[in-house]
Design a protein around this motif. Structure first.
Motif, PDB file in Angstrom:
ATOM      1  N   ILE A 147       0.857  -1.192   0.000  1.00  0.00           N
ATOM      2  CA  ILE A 147       0.000   0.000   0.000  1.00  0.00           C
ATOM      3  C   ILE A 147       0.887   1.234   0.000  1.00  0.00           C
ATOM      4  CG2 ILE A 147      -0.257  -0.103   2.551  1.00  0.00           C
ATOM      5  CD1 ILE A 147      -3.105   1.146   2.022  1.00  0.00           C
ATOM      6  N   GLN A 148       0.482   2.236  -0.767  1.00  0.00           N
ATOM      7  CA  GLN A 148       1.298   3.447  -0.842  1.00  0.00           C
ATOM      8  C   GLN A 148       1.037   4.354   0.369  1.00  0.00           C
ATOM      9  OE1 GLN A 148       1.656   5.427  -4.690  1.00  0.00           O
ATOM     10  NE2 GLN A 148      -0.063   4.170  -5.338  1.00  0.00           N
ATOM     11  N   PRO A 149       2.093   4.957   0.916  1.00  0.00           N
ATOM     12  CA  PRO A 149       1.888   5.851   2.061  1.00  0.00           C
ATOM     13  C   PRO A 149       1.566   7.283   1.636  1.00  0.00           C
ATOM     14  CG  PRO A 149       4.223   5.525   1.698  1.00  0.00           C
ATOM     15  CD  PRO A 149       3.518   4.750   0.621  1.00  0.00           C
ATOM     16  N   THR A 184       6.931   3.891 -15.585  1.00  0.00           N
ATOM     17  CA  THR A 184       7.447   2.529 -15.342  1.00  0.00           C
ATOM     18  C   THR A 184       6.968   1.956 -14.000  1.00  0.00           C
ATOM     19  OG1 THR A 184       9.487   3.375 -14.375  1.00  0.00           O
ATOM     20  CG2 THR A 184       9.540   2.940 -16.728  1.00  0.00           C
ATOM     21  N   TYR A 185       6.053   2.658 -13.366  1.00  0.00           N
ATOM     22  CA  TYR A 185       5.453   2.203 -12.097  1.00  0.00           C
ATOM     23  C   TYR A 185       5.058   0.719 -12.129  1.00  0.00           C
ATOM     24  CZ  TYR A 185       1.785   2.519  -8.386  1.00  0.00           C
ATOM     25  OH  TYR A 185       0.989   2.328  -7.279  1.00  0.00           O
ATOM     26  N   PRO A 186       4.387   0.242 -13.204  1.00  0.00           N
ATOM     27  CA  PRO A 186       3.983  -1.176 -13.211  1.00  0.00           C
ATOM     28  C   PRO A 186       5.167  -2.140 -13.203  1.00  0.00           C
ATOM     29  CG  PRO A 186       2.777   0.066 -14.886  1.00  0.00           C
ATOM     30  CD  PRO A 186       3.867   0.964 -14.389  1.00  0.00           C
ATOM     31  N   LEU A 200       8.002  -1.618 -11.491  1.00  0.00           N
ATOM     32  CA  LEU A 200       8.409  -1.704 -10.080  1.00  0.00           C
ATOM     33  C   LEU A 200       7.429  -2.619  -9.336  1.00  0.00           C
ATOM     34  CD1 LEU A 200      10.229  -0.836  -7.733  1.00  0.00           C
ATOM     35  CD2 LEU A 200       8.811   1.212  -7.450  1.00  0.00           C
ATOM     36  N   MET A 201       6.158  -2.477  -9.664  1.00  0.00           N
ATOM     37  CA  MET A 201       5.152  -3.331  -8.990  1.00  0.00           C
ATOM     38  C   MET A 201       5.362  -4.806  -9.367  1.00  0.00           C
ATOM     39  SD  MET A 201       1.142  -2.708  -8.573  1.00  0.00           S
ATOM     40  CE  MET A 201      -0.014  -4.063  -8.315  1.00  0.00           C
ATOM     41  N   ALA A 202       5.695  -5.056 -10.624  1.00  0.00           N
ATOM     42  CA  ALA A 202       5.977  -6.438 -11.047  1.00  0.00           C
ATOM     43  C   ALA A 202       7.187  -6.968 -10.270  1.00  0.00           C
ATOM     44  CB  ALA A 202       6.250  -6.478 -12.548  1.00  0.00           C
ATOM     45  N   SER A 203       8.198  -6.116 -10.091  1.00  0.00           N
ATOM     46  CA  SER A 203       9.396  -6.534  -9.347  1.00  0.00           C
ATOM     47  C   SER A 203       9.030  -6.877  -7.906  1.00  0.00           C
ATOM     48  CB  SER A 203      10.448  -5.427  -9.340  1.00  0.00           C
ATOM     49  OG  SER A 203      10.666  -4.968 -10.655  1.00  0.00           O
ATOM     50  N   ASP A 204       8.190  -6.030  -7.286  1.00  0.00           N
ATOM     51  CA  ASP A 204       7.749  -6.278  -5.902  1.00  0.00           C
ATOM     52  C   ASP A 204       7.171  -7.684  -5.769  1.00  0.00           C
ATOM     53  OD1 ASP A 204       8.160  -3.542  -5.461  1.00  0.00           O
ATOM     54  OD2 ASP A 204       6.035  -3.027  -5.667  1.00  0.00           O
ATOM     55  N   ILE A 205       6.359  -8.037  -6.759  1.00  0.00           N
ATOM     56  CA  ILE A 205       5.613  -9.298  -6.670  1.00  0.00           C
ATOM     57  C   ILE A 205       6.526 -10.485  -7.016  1.00  0.00           C
ATOM     58  CG2 ILE A 205       3.671 -10.592  -7.649  1.00  0.00           C
ATOM     59  CD1 ILE A 205       2.359  -7.844  -8.298  1.00  0.00           C
ATOM     60  N   ASP A 209      -8.866  -1.954  -8.987  1.00  0.00           N
ATOM     61  CA  ASP A 209      -8.088  -1.006  -9.794  1.00  0.00           C
ATOM     62  C   ASP A 209      -6.682  -1.508 -10.114  1.00  0.00           C
ATOM     63  OD1 ASP A 209      -7.522  -0.716  -7.014  1.00  0.00           O
ATOM     64  OD2 ASP A 209      -6.541   1.183  -7.403  1.00  0.00           O
ATOM     65  N   GLN A 210      -6.214  -2.522  -9.389  1.00  0.00           N
ATOM     66  CA  GLN A 210      -4.833  -2.997  -9.599  1.00  0.00           C
ATOM     67  C   GLN A 210      -4.738  -4.209 -10.521  1.00  0.00           C
ATOM     68  OE1 GLN A 210      -2.067  -1.346  -8.588  1.00  0.00           O
ATOM     69  NE2 GLN A 210      -3.586   0.188  -8.043  1.00  0.00           N
ATOM     70  N   LYS A 211      -5.903  -4.646 -11.041  1.00  0.00           N
ATOM     71  CA  LYS A 211      -5.942  -5.887 -11.827  1.00  0.00           C
ATOM     72  C   LYS A 211      -4.991  -5.815 -13.039  1.00  0.00           C
ATOM     73  CE  LYS A 211      -9.325  -9.084 -13.511  1.00  0.00           C
ATOM     74  NZ  LYS A 211     -10.138  -8.966 -14.691  1.00  0.00           N
TER      75      LYS A 211
HETATM   76  N1  TRP Z   1       0.293  -0.187  -6.939  1.00  0.00           N
HETATM   77  C1  TRP Z   1      -0.410  -0.527  -5.732  1.00  0.00           C
HETATM   78  C2  TRP Z   1      -1.496   0.517  -5.484  1.00  0.00           C
HETATM   79  O1  TRP Z   1      -1.385   1.631  -5.919  1.00  0.00           O
HETATM   80  C3  TRP Z   1       0.514  -0.625  -4.556  1.00  0.00           C
HETATM   81  C4  TRP Z   1       1.522  -1.682  -4.785  1.00  0.00           C
HETATM   82  C5  TRP Z   1       2.844  -1.478  -5.075  1.00  0.00           C
HETATM   83  C6  TRP Z   1       1.306  -3.080  -4.791  1.00  0.00           C
HETATM   84  N2  TRP Z   1       3.461  -2.666  -5.241  1.00  0.00           N
HETATM   85  C7  TRP Z   1       2.577  -3.670  -5.092  1.00  0.00           C
HETATM   86  C8  TRP Z   1       0.190  -3.885  -4.593  1.00  0.00           C
HETATM   87  C9  TRP Z   1       2.716  -5.064  -5.199  1.00  0.00           C
HETATM   88  C10 TRP Z   1       0.359  -5.265  -4.705  1.00  0.00           C
HETATM   89  C11 TRP Z   1       1.613  -5.846  -4.995  1.00  0.00           C
HETATM   90  O2  TRP Z   1      -2.437   0.201  -4.831  1.00  0.00           O
END
Ligand code: TRP
Ligand code: ADP
Length: 344
Positions: free
Chosen positions: A21-23, A138-140, A142-147, A160-162
């Motif tokens: 979750i974003q702060p 390129t936000y997606p 970084l999100m792909a990397s997180d996962i 919204d994140q689908k």
């Molecule tokens: N992008 C998500 C949002 O805006 C937050 C998020 C970042 C996220 N990295 C993630 C969610 C990895 C799930 C998995 O809500």
């Protein structure tokens, strides 16, 4: 993924749930009902990793002090909502450098065209035309990397994140196809009825942290009177029939209130409609407000207790970062090796 499959999922070997979750502000009722409530449920049954996505939030300009404060606040709220930091890995994204490192690698396996089609990028670049930075684009990745760093099976998020999870799967498939099996393909995890909680002022828009209208969003740390006041002011329609009409845009306001009511009481839509037959919107709005205020009270109390113990929170953050880094580093090394980066 429907709730009924939870049992089937449990029977398989222990799977991994991951989300962030974003702060950018205090979490709101949409974050809680749409995503974070599922985080808690999944953490009871699976390996779970949850983090504060501070690197994502700097795609918009933030005051440094506000970013620090809200990172701390969101982290504490995760624990207050019931995530056990001993059982689950809870951490701040920027404290694990592998996220940024894998992001660069995966940037090179992501196409300009597919990023241009992301609806969140289109929305945000329209909303903030003065700051369409490369990070927003390129936000997606970084999100792909997180996962992908954590080989996650399920990603509990709101609707919204689908699209972002789909692109994470596409990137993983492309990388696996180019080399060999490296990343697990993640699945989104939703609860259909709460996957999109709407704004209380403009019920055709999702409830959002950044809404300028203070009555639109119920924050999980709002006090009881504020919560009830916001629900009393919720925009509905000129009829007075408490019934759910999914396809009727004019009914979006009452539909949303019914969804929140059902989520708080665990009643079905039919039970709710029956219970409120012949009664007015005014009483219903107050009832929903009271239920939400009562439902959030425990979280607010735990938040107050936990946030007073700064040392404990700081030790949880450190431990979480270490545990996350050790998992993430293994995947990062594997990806670097497959690409052919020299191993020194
Ligand atoms: N992008 C998500 C949002 O805006 C937050 C998020 C970042 C996220 N990295 C993630 C969610 C990895 C799930 C998995 O809500
Ligand atoms: P926001 O979009 O309000 O800034 P985040 O992007 O940090 O919130 O989202 C955190 C999680 O909450 C994500 O899984 C997101 O899908 C979910 N979420 C955000 N807004 C809503 C909403 N209105 N209804 C349901 N889930 C939501």
């Amino acid at each position: 993924m429907p709730e009924q499959t939870l049992q089937a999922m449990q029977k398989e070997q222990k799977k991994r749930s991951l989300s962030g979750i974003q702060p950018t502000n205090t979490p709101h009722l949409g974050n809680y009902l749409g995503a974070m409530k599922n985080w808690v449920t999944l953490a009871e049954k699976f390996d779970a990793l949850y983090f504060i996505a501070d690197l994502h939030s700097i795609t918009l300009r933030m005051e440094p002090a506000a970013l620090r404060k809200q990172t701390f606040e969101s982290f504490v709220l995760l624990l207050a909502m019931g995530i056990d930091p001993e059982k689950s890995v809870v951490f701040v994204q920027s404290s694990v450098s592998a996220h940024s490192e894998l992001c660069w690698l995966l940037n090179c396996y992501t196409q300009y065209g597919e990023l241009s089609r992301m609806t969140q990028f289109k929305d945000k670049s329209q909303k903030y035309p003065e700051n369409i930075n490369a990070g927003l684009f390129t936000y997606p990745v970084l999100m792909a990397s997180d996962i992908l760093l954590y080989q996650a099976d399920f990603v509990p998020v709101g609707a919204d994140q689908k699209q972002h999870i789909e692109i994470a799967r596409d990137i993983a498939m492309r990388f696996n196809g180019a080399y060999s099996e490296t990343f697990k393909l993640p699945e989104p995890y939703f609860t259909k009825s709460t996957a999109k909680i709407m704004s209380l002022s403009e019920p055709l828009k999702k409830m959002s942290k950044s809404d300028q209208n203070l009555n639109a969003t119920v924050f999980v740390l709002d006090d009881r009177d504020t919560i009830i006041k916001k629900f009393k002011r919720a925009v509905t329609d000129s009829e007075a029939d408490i019934s759910y009409h999914e396809e009727d845009k004019g009914k979006a306001g009452i539909n949303n209130l019914i969804s929140v009511y059902c989520a708080m009481t665990k009643k079905t839509v039919a039970e709710t409609e029956h219970e409120w037959q012949g009664k007015g919107y005014g009483d219903f709005k107050i009832a929903v407000g009271e239920l939400v205020a009562d439902g959030l009270k425990g979280i607010q109390q735990r938040y107050q207790e936990l946030s007073a113990d700064k040392e404990y929170i700081s030790s949880c953050m450190k431990k979480g970062a270490e545990r996350a880094a050790s998992i993430a580093h293994r995947t990062l090394k594997k990806a670097q090796k497959k690409i052919g980066l020299f191993q020194v």
